[in-house]
Design a protein around this motif. Structure first.
Motif, PDB file in Angstrom:
ATOM      1  N   LYS A  60       0.841  -1.199   0.000  1.00  0.00           N
ATOM      2  CA  LYS A  60       0.000   0.000   0.000  1.00  0.00           C
ATOM      3  C   LYS A  60       0.877   1.250   0.000  1.00  0.00           C
ATOM      4  CE  LYS A  60      -3.327   2.929   0.533  1.00  0.00           C
ATOM      5  NZ  LYS A  60      -3.955   3.443  -0.676  1.00  0.00           N
ATOM      6  N   GLY A  61       0.666   2.122  -0.991  1.00  0.00           N
ATOM      7  CA  GLY A  61       1.404   3.373  -1.089  1.00  0.00           C
ATOM      8  C   GLY A  61       2.690   3.291  -1.882  1.00  0.00           C
ATOM      9  N   ALA A  62       3.024   2.112  -2.411  1.00  0.00           N
ATOM     10  CA  ALA A  62       4.269   1.983  -3.174  1.00  0.00           C
ATOM     11  C   ALA A  62       4.289   2.924  -4.371  1.00  0.00           C
ATOM     12  CB  ALA A  62       4.461   0.541  -3.630  1.00  0.00           C
ATOM     13  N   THR A  63       3.140   3.132  -4.981  1.00  0.00           N
ATOM     14  CA  THR A  63       3.042   4.031  -6.134  1.00  0.00           C
ATOM     15  C   THR A  63       2.608   5.428  -5.727  1.00  0.00           C
ATOM     16  OG1 THR A  63       2.453   2.165  -7.555  1.00  0.00           O
ATOM     17  CG2 THR A  63       1.972   4.370  -8.391  1.00  0.00           C
ATOM     18  N   SER A  64       1.601   5.517  -4.890  1.00  0.00           N
ATOM     19  CA  SER A  64       1.017   6.809  -4.525  1.00  0.00           C
ATOM     20  C   SER A  64       1.783   7.541  -3.425  1.00  0.00           C
ATOM     21  CB  SER A  64      -0.424   6.606  -4.040  1.00  0.00           C
ATOM     22  OG  SER A  64      -0.432   5.864  -2.823  1.00  0.00           O
ATOM     23  N   GLY A  90      -1.643   9.283   3.821  1.00  0.00           N
ATOM     24  CA  GLY A  90      -2.517   9.951   2.862  1.00  0.00           C
ATOM     25  C   GLY A  90      -3.789   9.156   2.717  1.00  0.00           C
ATOM     26  N   PRO A  91      -4.568   9.434   1.685  1.00  0.00           N
ATOM     27  CA  PRO A  91      -5.837   8.735   1.489  1.00  0.00           C
ATOM     28  C   PRO A  91      -5.652   7.222   1.385  1.00  0.00           C
ATOM     29  CG  PRO A  91      -5.666  10.616   0.007  1.00  0.00           C
ATOM     30  CD  PRO A  91      -4.325  10.452   0.647  1.00  0.00           C
ATOM     31  N   THR A  95      -9.402   6.422  -5.089  1.00  0.00           N
ATOM     32  CA  THR A  95     -10.128   7.565  -5.641  1.00  0.00           C
ATOM     33  C   THR A  95      -9.628   8.890  -5.064  1.00  0.00           C
ATOM     34  OG1 THR A  95     -11.828   7.530  -3.911  1.00  0.00           O
ATOM     35  CG2 THR A  95     -12.210   6.156  -5.872  1.00  0.00           C
ATOM     36  N   GLY A  96      -8.785   8.801  -4.034  1.00  0.00           N
ATOM     37  CA  GLY A  96      -8.324  10.004  -3.356  1.00  0.00           C
ATOM     38  C   GLY A  96      -9.118  10.324  -2.108  1.00  0.00           C
ATOM     39  N   GLU A  97     -10.164   9.547  -1.833  1.00  0.00           N
ATOM     40  CA  GLU A  97     -10.933   9.724  -0.597  1.00  0.00           C
ATOM     41  C   GLU A  97     -10.129   9.190   0.580  1.00  0.00           C
ATOM     42  OE1 GLU A  97     -13.859  11.113  -0.040  1.00  0.00           O
ATOM     43  OE2 GLU A  97     -14.564  11.460  -2.089  1.00  0.00           O
ATOM     44  N   ARG A  98     -10.369   9.776   1.743  1.00  0.00           N
ATOM     45  CA  ARG A  98      -9.651   9.367   2.954  1.00  0.00           C
ATOM     46  C   ARG A  98      -9.879   7.896   3.272  1.00  0.00           C
ATOM     47  NH1 ARG A  98      -7.356  10.497   7.586  1.00  0.00           N
ATOM     48  NH2 ARG A  98      -8.132   9.531   9.499  1.00  0.00           N
ATOM     49  N   THR A  99     -11.136   7.433   3.090  1.00  0.00           N
ATOM     50  CA  THR A  99     -11.490   6.048   3.376  1.00  0.00           C
ATOM     51  C   THR A  99     -12.161   5.435   2.162  1.00  0.00           C
ATOM     52  OG1 THR A  99     -12.982   4.650   4.701  1.00  0.00           O
ATOM     53  CG2 THR A  99     -13.579   6.973   4.485  1.00  0.00           C
ATOM     54  N   CYS A 100     -12.019   4.144   2.008  1.00  0.00           N
ATOM     55  CA  CYS A 100     -12.714   3.462   0.916  1.00  0.00           C
ATOM     56  C   CYS A 100     -14.222   3.433   1.156  1.00  0.00           C
ATOM     57  CB  CYS A 100     -12.188   2.042   0.774  1.00  0.00           C
ATOM     58  SG  CYS A 100     -10.489   1.953   0.164  1.00  0.00           S
ATOM     59  N   PHE A 101     -14.635   3.631   2.400  1.00  0.00           N
ATOM     60  CA  PHE A 101     -16.055   3.590   2.732  1.00  0.00           C
ATOM     61  C   PHE A 101     -16.644   4.997   2.659  1.00  0.00           C
ATOM     62  CE2 PHE A 101     -14.143  -0.154   4.637  1.00  0.00           C
ATOM     63  CZ  PHE A 101     -15.000  -1.157   4.207  1.00  0.00           C
ATOM     64  N   HIS A 102     -16.626   5.562   1.461  1.00  0.00           N
ATOM     65  CA  HIS A 102     -17.113   6.925   1.267  1.00  0.00           C
ATOM     66  C   HIS A 102     -18.445   6.978   0.522  1.00  0.00           C
ATOM     67  CE1 HIS A 102     -14.574   6.061  -2.286  1.00  0.00           C
ATOM     68  NE2 HIS A 102     -15.528   6.697  -2.939  1.00  0.00           N
TER      69      HIS A 102
END
Length: 201
Positions: A60-64, A90-91, A95-102
């Motif tokens: 998680k985050g390796a790219t972003s 970070g998110p 999608t850039g949302e803080r949580t996947c449950f948006h």
């Protein structure tokens, strides 16, 4: 540390992993781990998962750059699900949302109130003090401290003399002003929570 031998991975070799914000308790995502992902997570201190769609491990985050530093790993009573308590950089969502449950209902739950408040205070830090009460408070800690004293006195008076609704309102005012006062010193509710946890031991 979680012993991988204790985890009851399913027939595909996977276990669901709930990712939760260490500071706020907010649920960030649900992903899946296999044994190697769990091992890499524990070795690196950052979350690794198994992508069911791509059929491969992913960090998680390796790219972003939005890595998730693991503070604690826990597992449930049946040992078939993992809970990762993380500090996100970070998110969590692609999608850039803080949580996947948006999606769905978006009203903040009670446990999200202080985290939402802290993010709002941070957003107002650079606002014009003539246009933002929060920005004004952040620039004048002495004034903000006086407001905390004033609001604390008001909630105490409300408990003695007024309705439960007034007590709720005044308690919210105390928390708001206290959150701003902490932010003015570079602190957060987390610092107070850690102090409380330390006293419990």
């Amino acid at each position: 540390m979680v012993d991988p031998d204790l985890i009851a991975f399913d027939e595909r070799g996977l276990a669901p992993c709930i990712v939760q914000d260490w500071r706020t308790g907010e649920v960030l995502t649900l992903a899946y781990m296999n044994r190697e992902a769990l091992d890499r997570t524990q070795a690196s201190g950052e979350t690794w998962f198994w992508s069911r769609s791509r059929g491969e491990l992913w960090h998680k985050g390796a790219t972003s750059g939005n890595v998730q530093t693991v503070r604690e790993l826990r597992y449930d009573c049946d040992a078939d699900a993992v809970l990762a308590l993380v500090e996100p950089a970070g998110p969590a969502c692609h999608t850039g949302e803080r949580t996947c449950f948006h999606n769905g209902d978006r009203d903040p739950a009670p446990h999200e109130a202080l985290a939402t408040l802290e993010r709002t205070v941070a957003e107002r830090a650079n606002a014009n003090p003539d246009e933002s009460y929060t920005a004004r408070l952040l620039r004048d800690p002495a004034f903000t401290g006086a407001k905390v004293e004033e609001e604390a006195e008001e909630v105490a008076r409300a408990v003695r003399e007024e309705s439960d609704e007034r007590v709720r309102e005044e308690a919210a005012d105390v928390l708001y002003h206290l959150g701003v006062l902490l932010a003015s010193r570079g602190l957060s509710f987390e610092d107070a929570f850690e102090e409380l946890n330390g006293r419990r031991r």
